[in-house]
Design an enzyme around this catalytic site. Structure first.
Site, PDB file in Angstrom:
ATOM      1  N   CYS A  35     -72.331 -14.337  18.031  1.00  0.00           N
ATOM      2  CA  CYS A  35     -71.504 -15.478  18.424  1.00  0.00           C
ATOM      3  C   CYS A  35     -72.174 -16.315  19.511  1.00  0.00           C
ATOM      4  CB  CYS A  35     -70.145 -14.995  18.925  1.00  0.00           C
ATOM      5  SG  CYS A  35     -70.287 -13.846  20.312  1.00  0.00           S
ATOM      6  N   CYS A  87     -68.126  -7.912  19.662  1.00  0.00           N
ATOM      7  CA  CYS A  87     -67.833  -8.276  21.054  1.00  0.00           C
ATOM      8  C   CYS A  87     -67.955  -7.056  21.968  1.00  0.00           C
ATOM      9  CB  CYS A  87     -66.435  -8.857  21.163  1.00  0.00           C
ATOM     10  SG  CYS A  87     -66.101 -10.092  19.900  1.00  0.00           S
TER      11      CYS A  87
HETATM   12 FE1  FES Z   1     -68.333 -13.775  21.248  1.00  0.00          FE
HETATM   13 FE2  FES Z   1     -66.241 -12.129  21.103  1.00  0.00          FE
HETATM   14  S1  FES Z   1     -66.645 -13.856  19.857  1.00  0.00           S
HETATM   15  S2  FES Z   1     -67.904 -12.076  22.475  1.00  0.00           S
END
Ligand code: FES
Length: 150
Positions: free
Chosen positions: A34, A103
Site C-alpha cells: 500500500c 498492514c
Molecule cells: Fe497501508 Fe494498512 S493499508 S498499512
C-alpha cells in the site's frame, strides 16, 4: 469489513504513539502493498526494551497492530522481541480481515528494523540476528511478501 473489539480499541486509543527523543534504536519501513510507512523507536537498556513509540502513515489496522506490537515488546529483551511475529500480534488482536494482513507486517518489520539499527550502532552486523530488512526506500521494489497470508 468486520474488526474485532480489540482492533477497534487499539485503533481508537493507540498505545505508545508519538516521538521518543532518547530512542537508541530506530527503524523505518514501507509497505510494498500500500506504500504506507511506519517508524518504530525503541529505548534499549541492558538489552531490555524499556520504552517504545511508533508513528505511522498506515491505516487503522496498521495503527492497531503497531499499538498492540509495542505493548508486546515493551519490557522484553531484544532476543524476545526478535521472535515477535505479525501472526502473534494478529492473534492478540483476535484477528484481522484478510485484506488487512499486510498492514500487520508493517509493525513487525519496523520493530525488526529498529533492532537491526540497535545492533548496527554497536558495530555488530545485525543480519544473523534480524535477517535482511528491506530499507524504506526500496521496500517497494522487493518482493518480501512471504510472510503474508492472503
Ligand atoms: Fe497501508 Fe494498512 S493499508 S498499512
Amino acid at each position: 469489513m468486520e474488526y474485532s473489539k480489540k482492533v477497534m480499541d487499539h485503533f481508537a486509543h493507540p498505545r505508545n504513539v508519538g516521538e521518543l527523543p532518547d530512542a537508541n534504536a530506530v527503524g523505518m519501513v514501507g509497505n510494498q502493498k500500500c506504500g504506507d510507512i511506519m517508524k518504530m523507536m525503541l529505548k534499549i537498556e541492558n538489552d531490555v526494551i524499556v520504552d517504545v513509540k511508533f508513528q505511522t502513515f498506515g491505516c487503522g489496522a496498521a495503527v492497531a497492530t503497531s499499538s498492540m506490537a509495542t505493548e508486546m515488546v515493551k519490557g522484553k529483551t531484544v532476543q524476545e522481541a526478535l521472535t515477535l511475529t505479525n501472526k502473534a500480534v494478529m492473534e492478540a488482536l483476535d484477528g484481522l480481515p484478510p485484506v488487512k494482513v499486510h498492514c500487520s507486517v508493517l509493525a513487525e518489520e519496523a520493530i525488526r528494523a529498529a533492532l537491526a539499527d540497535y545492533y548496527q550502532r554497536q558495530g555488530i552486523d545485525p543480519t544473523p540476528y534480524v535477517g535482511v530488512i528491506p530499507a524504506c526506500d526500496d521496500a517497494h521494489e522487493h518482493d518480501h511478501g512471504a510472510r503474508e497470508e492472503e
